[in-house]
Design a protein around this motif. Structure first.
Motif, PDB file in Angstrom:
ATOM      1  N   THR A 343       0.830  -1.208   0.000  1.00  0.00           N
ATOM      2  CA  THR A 343       0.000   0.000   0.000  1.00  0.00           C
ATOM      3  C   THR A 343       0.862   1.254   0.000  1.00  0.00           C
ATOM      4  OG1 THR A 343      -1.803  -1.133   1.151  1.00  0.00           O
ATOM      5  CG2 THR A 343      -1.767   1.269   1.283  1.00  0.00           C
ATOM      6  N   ILE A 344       1.897   1.287   0.844  1.00  0.00           N
ATOM      7  CA  ILE A 344       2.791   2.449   0.913  1.00  0.00           C
ATOM      8  C   ILE A 344       3.482   2.673  -0.427  1.00  0.00           C
ATOM      9  CG2 ILE A 344       4.936   3.309   1.945  1.00  0.00           C
ATOM     10  CD1 ILE A 344       4.010   2.033   4.579  1.00  0.00           C
ATOM     11  N   ASN A 345       3.963   1.611  -1.046  1.00  0.00           N
ATOM     12  CA  ASN A 345       4.639   1.741  -2.343  1.00  0.00           C
ATOM     13  C   ASN A 345       3.695   2.297  -3.410  1.00  0.00           C
ATOM     14  OD1 ASN A 345       7.157   0.788  -1.505  1.00  0.00           O
ATOM     15  ND2 ASN A 345       6.586  -1.354  -1.834  1.00  0.00           N
ATOM     16  N   ARG A 346       2.460   1.839  -3.400  1.00  0.00           N
ATOM     17  CA  ARG A 346       1.494   2.335  -4.392  1.00  0.00           C
ATOM     18  C   ARG A 346       1.158   3.798  -4.157  1.00  0.00           C
ATOM     19  NH1 ARG A 346      -2.552  -2.949  -4.486  1.00  0.00           N
ATOM     20  NH2 ARG A 346      -1.395  -4.145  -6.055  1.00  0.00           N
ATOM     21  N   LEU A 347       1.106   4.209  -2.897  1.00  0.00           N
ATOM     22  CA  LEU A 347       0.840   5.618  -2.595  1.00  0.00           C
ATOM     23  C   LEU A 347       1.985   6.493  -3.090  1.00  0.00           C
ATOM     24  CD1 LEU A 347      -0.636   5.172   0.988  1.00  0.00           C
ATOM     25  CD2 LEU A 347      -1.899   5.897  -1.046  1.00  0.00           C
ATOM     26  N   PHE A 348       3.211   6.023  -2.914  1.00  0.00           N
ATOM     27  CA  PHE A 348       4.368   6.746  -3.461  1.00  0.00           C
ATOM     28  C   PHE A 348       4.257   6.848  -4.981  1.00  0.00           C
ATOM     29  CE2 PHE A 348       6.999   5.879   0.470  1.00  0.00           C
ATOM     30  CZ  PHE A 348       7.332   7.220   0.707  1.00  0.00           C
ATOM     31  N   GLN A 349       3.867   5.752  -5.625  1.00  0.00           N
ATOM     32  CA  GLN A 349       3.739   5.746  -7.082  1.00  0.00           C
ATOM     33  C   GLN A 349       2.724   6.771  -7.571  1.00  0.00           C
ATOM     34  OE1 GLN A 349       2.745   1.631  -7.827  1.00  0.00           O
ATOM     35  NE2 GLN A 349       4.883   1.016  -8.143  1.00  0.00           N
ATOM     36  N   ARG A 350       1.714   7.034  -6.755  1.00  0.00           N
ATOM     37  CA  ARG A 350       0.659   7.970  -7.153  1.00  0.00           C
ATOM     38  C   ARG A 350       1.004   9.414  -6.802  1.00  0.00           C
ATOM     39  NH1 ARG A 350      -3.664   4.863  -8.679  1.00  0.00           N
ATOM     40  NH2 ARG A 350      -5.106   6.618  -8.677  1.00  0.00           N
ATOM     41  N   GLY A 351       2.220   9.641  -6.275  1.00  0.00           N
ATOM     42  CA  GLY A 351       2.695  11.010  -6.075  1.00  0.00           C
ATOM     43  C   GLY A 351       2.633  11.538  -4.665  1.00  0.00           C
ATOM     44  N   ALA A 352       2.237  10.708  -3.701  1.00  0.00           N
ATOM     45  CA  ALA A 352       2.138  11.177  -2.317  1.00  0.00           C
ATOM     46  C   ALA A 352       3.484  11.086  -1.610  1.00  0.00           C
ATOM     47  CB  ALA A 352       1.108  10.343  -1.557  1.00  0.00           C
ATOM     48  N   ASN A 353       3.626  11.900  -0.568  1.00  0.00           N
ATOM     49  CA  ASN A 353       4.760  11.779   0.351  1.00  0.00           C
ATOM     50  C   ASN A 353       4.252  11.008   1.562  1.00  0.00           C
ATOM     51  OD1 ASN A 353       7.159  12.147   1.814  1.00  0.00           O
ATOM     52  ND2 ASN A 353       6.337  13.995   2.779  1.00  0.00           N
ATOM     53  N   VAL A 354       4.751   9.783   1.746  1.00  0.00           N
ATOM     54  CA  VAL A 354       4.238   8.911   2.804  1.00  0.00           C
ATOM     55  C   VAL A 354       5.195   8.908   3.986  1.00  0.00           C
ATOM     56  CG1 VAL A 354       3.325   6.633   3.366  1.00  0.00           C
ATOM     57  CG2 VAL A 354       3.211   7.464   1.009  1.00  0.00           C
ATOM     58  N   ILE A 355       4.645   9.195   5.162  1.00  0.00           N
ATOM     59  CA  ILE A 355       5.425   9.201   6.407  1.00  0.00           C
ATOM     60  C   ILE A 355       4.914   8.057   7.277  1.00  0.00           C
ATOM     61  CG2 ILE A 355       6.065  10.534   8.450  1.00  0.00           C
ATOM     62  CD1 ILE A 355       5.436  13.073   6.862  1.00  0.00           C
ATOM     63  N   TYR A 356       5.831   7.249   7.735  1.00  0.00           N
ATOM     64  CA  TYR A 356       5.436   6.092   8.551  1.00  0.00           C
ATOM     65  C   TYR A 356       6.582   5.747   9.481  1.00  0.00           C
ATOM     66  CZ  TYR A 356       8.277   3.775   4.959  1.00  0.00           C
ATOM     67  OH  TYR A 356       9.300   3.431   4.117  1.00  0.00           O
ATOM     68  N   ASP A 357       6.246   5.011  10.529  1.00  0.00           N
ATOM     69  CA  ASP A 357       7.266   4.520  11.451  1.00  0.00           C
ATOM     70  C   ASP A 357       8.004   3.362  10.766  1.00  0.00           C
ATOM     71  OD1 ASP A 357       8.417   4.416  14.152  1.00  0.00           O
ATOM     72  OD2 ASP A 357       7.446   2.457  14.285  1.00  0.00           O
ATOM     73  N   PRO A 358       9.346   3.366  10.693  1.00  0.00           N
ATOM     74  CA  PRO A 358      10.309   4.141  11.490  1.00  0.00           C
ATOM     75  C   PRO A 358      10.869   5.392  10.818  1.00  0.00           C
ATOM     76  CG  PRO A 358      11.432   2.334  10.421  1.00  0.00           C
ATOM     77  CD  PRO A 358      10.005   2.258   9.964  1.00  0.00           C
ATOM     78  N   ILE A 359      10.278   5.835   9.708  1.00  0.00           N
ATOM     79  CA  ILE A 359      10.761   7.068   9.068  1.00  0.00           C
ATOM     80  C   ILE A 359      10.643   8.247  10.026  1.00  0.00           C
ATOM     81  CG2 ILE A 359      10.416   8.664   7.139  1.00  0.00           C
ATOM     82  CD1 ILE A 359      11.570   5.895   6.380  1.00  0.00           C
ATOM     83  N   ALA A 360       9.538   8.280  10.768  1.00  0.00           N
ATOM     84  CA  ALA A 360       9.309   9.318  11.780  1.00  0.00           C
ATOM     85  C   ALA A 360       8.456   8.689  12.878  1.00  0.00           C
ATOM     86  CB  ALA A 360       8.597  10.521  11.162  1.00  0.00           C
ATOM     87  N   PRO A 361       8.572   9.174  14.115  1.00  0.00           N
ATOM     88  CA  PRO A 361       7.805   8.577  15.236  1.00  0.00           C
ATOM     89  C   PRO A 361       6.339   9.005  15.237  1.00  0.00           C
ATOM     90  CG  PRO A 361       9.139  10.386  16.046  1.00  0.00           C
ATOM     91  CD  PRO A 361       9.503  10.221  14.590  1.00  0.00           C
ATOM     92  N   VAL A 362       5.642   8.684  14.130  1.00  0.00           N
ATOM     93  CA  VAL A 362       4.229   9.050  14.009  1.00  0.00           C
ATOM     94  C   VAL A 362       3.324   8.024  14.683  1.00  0.00           C
ATOM     95  CG1 VAL A 362       4.501  10.456  11.938  1.00  0.00           C
ATOM     96  CG2 VAL A 362       4.200   7.975  11.718  1.00  0.00           C
ATOM     97  N   HIS A 363       3.934   7.022  15.264  1.00  0.00           N
ATOM     98  CA  HIS A 363       3.182   6.058  16.065  1.00  0.00           C
ATOM     99  C   HIS A 363       4.124   5.451  17.094  1.00  0.00           C
ATOM    100  CE1 HIS A 363       0.220   3.051  17.187  1.00  0.00           C
ATOM    101  NE2 HIS A 363       1.168   2.144  17.118  1.00  0.00           N
ATOM    102  N   VAL A 364       3.609   5.229  18.288  1.00  0.00           N
ATOM    103  CA  VAL A 364       4.361   4.476  19.289  1.00  0.00           C
ATOM    104  C   VAL A 364       3.481   3.333  19.778  1.00  0.00           C
ATOM    105  CG1 VAL A 364       5.801   6.402  20.040  1.00  0.00           C
ATOM    106  CG2 VAL A 364       3.620   5.981  21.187  1.00  0.00           C
ATOM    107  N   SER A 365       4.122   2.295  20.218  1.00  0.00           N
ATOM    108  CA  SER A 365       3.380   1.131  20.698  1.00  0.00           C
ATOM    109  C   SER A 365       2.596   1.469  21.956  1.00  0.00           C
ATOM    110  CB  SER A 365       4.355  -0.015  20.975  1.00  0.00           C
ATOM    111  OG  SER A 365       3.671  -1.112  21.554  1.00  0.00           O
TER     112      SER A 365
END
Length: 551
Positions: A343-365
Motif C-alpha cells: 500500500t505504501i509503495n502504491r501511494l508513493f507511485q501515485r505522487g504522495a509523500n508517505v510518512i510512517y514509522d520508522p521514518i518518523a515517530p508518528v506512532h508508538v506502541s
C-alpha cells in the motif's frame, strides 16, 4: 470439596489478537474480552478470525454472569456480536468509551436488545456472581483502558490487559500505581500480563512524542494531509484534530467505522472537535488542499479500507494528488507487513509523500517493553505468573523476565489457547485442554470455512482449475459431442489451443477404453488421467473436474 477455579484462555495466547479469557468457578463464569484477529496472507477470502468458544456452548450448566472489557480495540471487542448471538441475555460491562464502541457494533448487528451494556469507570467494583472484580486505570493507545483485580476464593488474580507505564499520557491520566501497590500489600496469587513487546528492551516511548512528530509533518506539508490509523484509535484522532486546529485546517473523516466512532465519542464528550472544523468527505474540494486534513482507515493495508482504495484509485470521493502528505500512524500487526508495504509503495507511485514509522515517530506502541514488565512484576509481586497476549516467542521471553524477577520457575506457566489453568487451596497448576483454535468468518459464514476449504483456495490461487464437460450415450457409452473445456487461472486460453486439444484427446481415450464403467468410475478415471497429463506437460496441478452427462 471446594470447586476449582478454572481459567480458560480461548484466544490471545500463542498469537497476536482475538483475546478472550473465561474464568469459571463451579457453575458460574465470566469472560474478559472478545476479540478478533486479522487473517494471515494465506487465509484466502477470510474476513477475520474469532475465538473458538465451543467450550462455552458445551457447558450448558454454566451461568455466564457477564463479559467485561479492558478496552475498545478490535482484538479485544471485535467478536462481541458473535458471543452475544451465541449467548443472548449475557450482560456487558465496559468503561464509557469502550461501551460506546461496543454499542455501535451491536446496533449494526441488530443485537442491542439481546444484552444490557453496563458502564463503569476505572476504580469501580464489578459484581459477577462469586467473583468481585476491581478495575484500575492503565495507559494504552486508546483512552478508558483498565486492568482487573479478580477476587477469587483462592486469592487475588491481577489481569493487566494491554498496558504501558506512560507518565506523560495525552489525556493526563497516569497509570494507577497506587492500586497496583495495594494489590501487592493484600497478596497476589497470580499475575496475568500482556507480553506483546516482551522481546523489546527498555521502555515504550510516551504517546506525547507522536504530537511532536505530527507537528513536524504539519509544518512542512503544502497540500492535503491524510492520516491513517485504526477506527477505534480515538486519542490519535484527537491529536490530529488538535493539529488541524493549530494549523487552521478543516478535518474530514473517511471510512464508515471511523465516522461512526467519531460521531459516538463526540456525543459522549470524549472527543473535542468543534462542528465548524468538520467537513463532509464529499465536499473537501470546496477548500484548498492546504486547508484540509483527512482521517482515514486502512493502516493495515486492508484492500477494502480507505487507504487501500486510495492506493489503487478505487475510492469514490478521494484520489491521491501529487503533493499529498499521507501519515500511517499505526503499528503493523504481524502478518500484515506485505499488505502495508504494498500500500505504501502504491501511494508513493501515485505522487504522495508517505510518512510512517520508522521514518518518523508518528506512532508508538501501546504495549509495555521489558523494563515496564519488570516494574509491573515487582509492583505486584505475584506468587504465580501467566504471560498472556502474545505469540509463543513473546510468552517465552516474558516468562524469562518473571523468573529473573524472582518468581520460581515452577510457578511460571507458558501455555497456548485452550490449556486450562486450575487453582484451589493447594495452589495453581495446569489442567486439561479444551478447543482453542480458529473460527473463520467469511462474509456471513461463521465457522463453515475450515482448513480444507482454505487449502482448496490456496490450490485455486496457485494453479487455477480446469473443467471438462461432455455428453455420452446412455446405451453405448460413446461420446455424443466434442468435449468442452472451461479453465480459469491455469493457462492463457489464446495460447493454449494445442494443450487443450490434447486434454480432449486424453479424455476421449479414457471414455473409449472404459465405456462399460459406471459414471462415477469413469469420471474418476478421466480426472486422474487429465491431472497426470497436465502435470507432465506443465508441472502444475490445477483442480480438475469432469462433468459427464448421459443422454
Amino acid at each position: 470439596m471446594s470447586e476449582k477455579l478454572k481459567i480458560i484462555p480461548l484466544g490471545g495466547l500463542g498469537e497476536i489478537g482475538k483475546n478472550m479469557t473465561v474464568f469459571a468457578l463451579g457453575h458460574d463464569a465470566f469472560i474478559i474480552d472478545t476479540g478478533i484477529m486479522f487473517p494471515a496472507n494465506d487465509m484466502l477470502g477470510v474476513d477475520y478470525i474469532i475465538p473458538d468458544f465451543q467450550y462455552l456452548r458445551d457447558r450448558t450448566d454454566l451461568k455466564i454472569h457477564g463479559v467485561i472489557f479492558t478496552h475498545g480495540h478490535e482484538d479485544h471487542t471485535g467478536a462481541i456480536t458473535h458471543v452475544i448471538e451465541a449467548f443472548p441475555g449475557t450482560p456487558i460491562w465496559a468503561t464509557p468509551l469502550t461501551a460506546g464502541l461496543v454499542e455501535v457494533k451491536l446496533r449494526n448487528a441488530h443485537l442491542l436488545g439481546d444484552t444490557k451494556i453496563n458502564k463503569f469507570n476505572a476504580g469501580d467494583m464489578i459484581d459477577l456472581g462469586p467473583f468481585m472484580v476491581e478495575s484500575y486505570h492503565v495507559c494504552h493507545s486508546i483512552p478508558d483502558c483498565v486492568g482487573f483485580g479478580i477476587n477469587t476464593p483462592y486469592g487475588l488474580i491481577v489481569y493487566s490487559g494491554d498496558y504501558k507505564f506512560d507518565n506523560t499520557p495525552i489525556d493526563g491520566k497516569k497509570p494507577d500505581y497506587a492500586k497496583l501497590a495495594e494489590f501487592s500489600q493484600r497478596g497476589v496469587l497470580m499475575l496475568m500480563a500482556d507480553s506483546t513487546n516482551a522481546d523489546q528492551p527498555g521502555w515504550t516511548p510516551s504517546e506525547s512524542i507522536v504530537t511532536e512528530a505530527f507537528d513536524d509533518a504539519f509544518k512542512v506539508a503544502r497540500g492535503r494531509i491524510i492520516v491513517a490509523t485504526f477506527a477505534s484509535h480515538i486519542s490519535r484522532i484527537q491529536q490530529v484534530a488538535n493539529m488541524a486546529r493549530q494549523y487552521g485546517r478543516k478535518l474530514a473523516i473517511a471510512g464508515y467505522s471511523m465516522t461512526e466512532n467519531v460521531k459516538m465519542t463526540r456525543q459522549m464528550g470524549l472527543l473535542d472537535i468543534p462542528d465548524e472544523m468538520l467537513v463532509d468527505i464529499g465536499r473537501i474540494d470546496d477548500w484548498p488542499p492546504e486547508k484540509i486534513v483527512i482521517m482515514a482507515t486502512g493502516s493495515q493495508g486492508e484492500p477494502a479500507a480507505v487507504l487501500g482504495r486510495l492506493a489503487t484509485g478505487r475510492h469514490r470521493h478521494l484520489d491521491v494528488e501529487v503533493g499529498d502528505t499521507i501519515i500511517v500512524s499505526a503499528h503493523t500487526i504481524p502478518g500484515n507487513e506485505e499488505m502495508v508495504n504494498r500500500t505504501i509503495n502504491r501511494l508513493f507511485q501515485r505522487g504522495a509523500n508517505v510518512i510512517y514509522d520508522p521514518i518518523a515517530p508518528v506512532h508508538v506502541s501501546g504495549h509495555a517493553r521489558q523494563e515496564e514488565m519488570r516494574l509491573l512484576i515487582n509492583l505486584v509481586r505475584p506468587h504465580y505468573f501467566l504471560p498472556i497476549h502474545g505469540e509463543l516467542r513473546h510468552l517465552k521471553e516474558h516468562a524469562k523476565l518473571a523468573i529473573q524477577s524472582g518468581i520460581s520457575a515452577d510457578n511460571v506457566f507458558v501455555v497456548e489457547n485452550g490449556v486450562v489453568i486450575e487453582a484451589d487451596e493447594k495452589g495453581v497448576r495446569l489442567g486439561n485442554r479444551v478447543p482453542g483454535g480458529y473460527v473463520f468468518v467469511d462474509g456471513h459464514g461463521v465457522g463453515d470455512v475450515g482448513p480444507v476449504v482454505i487449502r482448496d483456495r490456496e490450490i485455486l490461487a496457485r494453479d487455477g482449475f480446469l473443467v471438462v464437460v461432455a455428453d455420452i450415450d446412455q446405451q453405448s457409452g460413446e461420446l455424443l459431442y466434442t468435449p468442452e473445456i472451461i479453465t480459469r487461472g491455469f493457462i492463457y486460453l489464446r495460447e493454449a489451443d494445442e494443450l487443450l486439444q490434447q486434454v480432449k484427446e486424453v479424455f476421449t481415450h479414457v471414455v473409449e477404453e472404459n465405456h462399460d464403467e459406471s459414471l462415477n468410475k469413469l469420471r474418476s478415471l478421466a480426472e486422474e488421467s487429465i491431472r497426470h497429463f497436465l502435470y507432465n506437460e506443465t508441472k502444475r496441478r490445477p483442480m480438475t473436474f469432469c462433468v459427464i452427462n448421459e443422454h
